[in-house]
Design a protein around this motif. Structure first.
Motif, short mmCIF file in Angstrom:
data_model
loop_
_atom_site.label_atom_id
_atom_site.label_comp_id
_atom_site.label_asym_id
_atom_site.label_seq_id
_atom_site.Cartn_x
_atom_site.Cartn_y
_atom_site.Cartn_z
N GLU A 120 13.10 -44.63 -32.75
CA GLU A 120 12.17 -43.76 -32.03
C GLU A 120 10.84 -43.71 -32.77
OE1 GLU A 120 13.88 -40.07 -30.61
OE2 GLU A 120 15.79 -41.09 -30.23
N TYR A 141 8.48 -49.44 -26.12
CA TYR A 141 8.85 -49.14 -24.74
C TYR A 141 9.61 -47.83 -24.68
CZ TYR A 141 12.90 -51.70 -26.60
OH TYR A 141 13.93 -52.15 -27.40
N SER A 142 9.84 -47.36 -23.46
CA SER A 142 10.65 -46.16 -23.23
C SER A 142 12.05 -46.58 -22.82
CB SER A 142 10.05 -45.33 -22.09
OG SER A 142 8.79 -44.86 -22.42
N ARG A 143 13.01 -45.77 -23.20
CA ARG A 143 14.38 -45.99 -22.77
C ARG A 143 15.13 -44.68 -22.76
NH1 ARG A 143 18.39 -45.51 -26.32
NH2 ARG A 143 18.07 -45.94 -28.52
N GLN A 144 16.24 -44.67 -22.05
CA GLN A 144 17.08 -43.48 -21.96
C GLN A 144 17.99 -43.42 -23.19
OE1 GLN A 144 16.64 -41.23 -19.50
NE2 GLN A 144 18.04 -39.91 -20.59
N GLU A 149 14.78 -39.21 -22.42
CA GLU A 149 13.88 -40.38 -22.40
C GLU A 149 13.13 -40.41 -23.72
OE1 GLU A 149 11.99 -43.64 -20.25
OE2 GLU A 149 13.69 -42.39 -19.70
N VAL A 150 13.13 -41.57 -24.39
CA VAL A 150 12.48 -41.69 -25.70
C VAL A 150 11.59 -42.92 -25.75
CG1 VAL A 150 14.31 -40.45 -26.94
CG2 VAL A 150 14.47 -42.92 -26.68
N GLU A 151 10.56 -42.84 -26.59
CA GLU A 151 9.71 -43.99 -26.90
C GLU A 151 10.26 -44.64 -28.15
OE1 GLU A 151 6.59 -45.42 -25.76
OE2 GLU A 151 7.26 -44.41 -23.94
#
Length: 159
Positions: A120, A141-144, A149-151
């Motif tokens: 993160e 990128y962002s992801r779950q 939701e995190v960067e």
């Protein structure tokens, strides 16, 4: 002072249960695992004996004490690492050696595969350790995640 030495071997059920007891201080508390009972009931990650056997290892110190764990998640031409260090060992300067030992183990298990991890973007302490270990940021990128939701940065190991 000598560099910490780490030993990596298959994660036992007792080590997996111990990892579930670890509690991190803020802001890292989101990285804790559910209870061992919930992990085994739900067959989640290392709570599933087959996933634990295929993907997870215990990381121990020179006295064979459990100090962390790692996951080797193979993908097409890539091994994605996951790792965690026992809370009382975090922030004491051994994170780079810990991450490097895990990356080198991944490289020996999966010759020719790219070794990467996700971190993160707010986690400066981990990012510094990974950079010192030989990882470089390759993407953002962002992801779950389990906590929303995190960067993240995708960091690639360069040896």
């Amino acid at each position: 002072m000598s560099k910490p030495q780490f030993h990596i071997w298959p994660m036992s059920e007792s080590d997996a249960a111990a990892v579930c007891e670890w509690r991190y201080p803020a802001p890292y508390e989101q990285f804790r695992w559910p209870s061992w009972r919930a992990m085994t009931r739900d067959g989640k990650e290392f709570g599933d004996a087959e996933i634990r056997r295929r993907q997870y290892v215990s990381v121990c110190d020179e006295h064979s004490a459990l100090v962390g764990y790692a996951q080797f998640f193979p993908m097409e031409g890539v091994v994605r690492l996951g790792m965690g260090m026992r809370p009382d060992r975090c922030g004491r300067g051994s994170g780079a050696a810990f991450a490097r030992a895990i990356a080198l183990e991944a490289g020996s298990r999966y010759p020719g595969a790219q070794i990467d991890l996700e971190v993160e973007t707010w986690n400066a302490r981990a990012i510094r350790a990974y950079e010192k270990a030989g990882f470089k940021v390759a993407d953002r990128y962002s992801r779950q995640a389990a906590h929303g939701e995190v960067e993240v940065y995708c960091m690639v190991f360069g040896g």
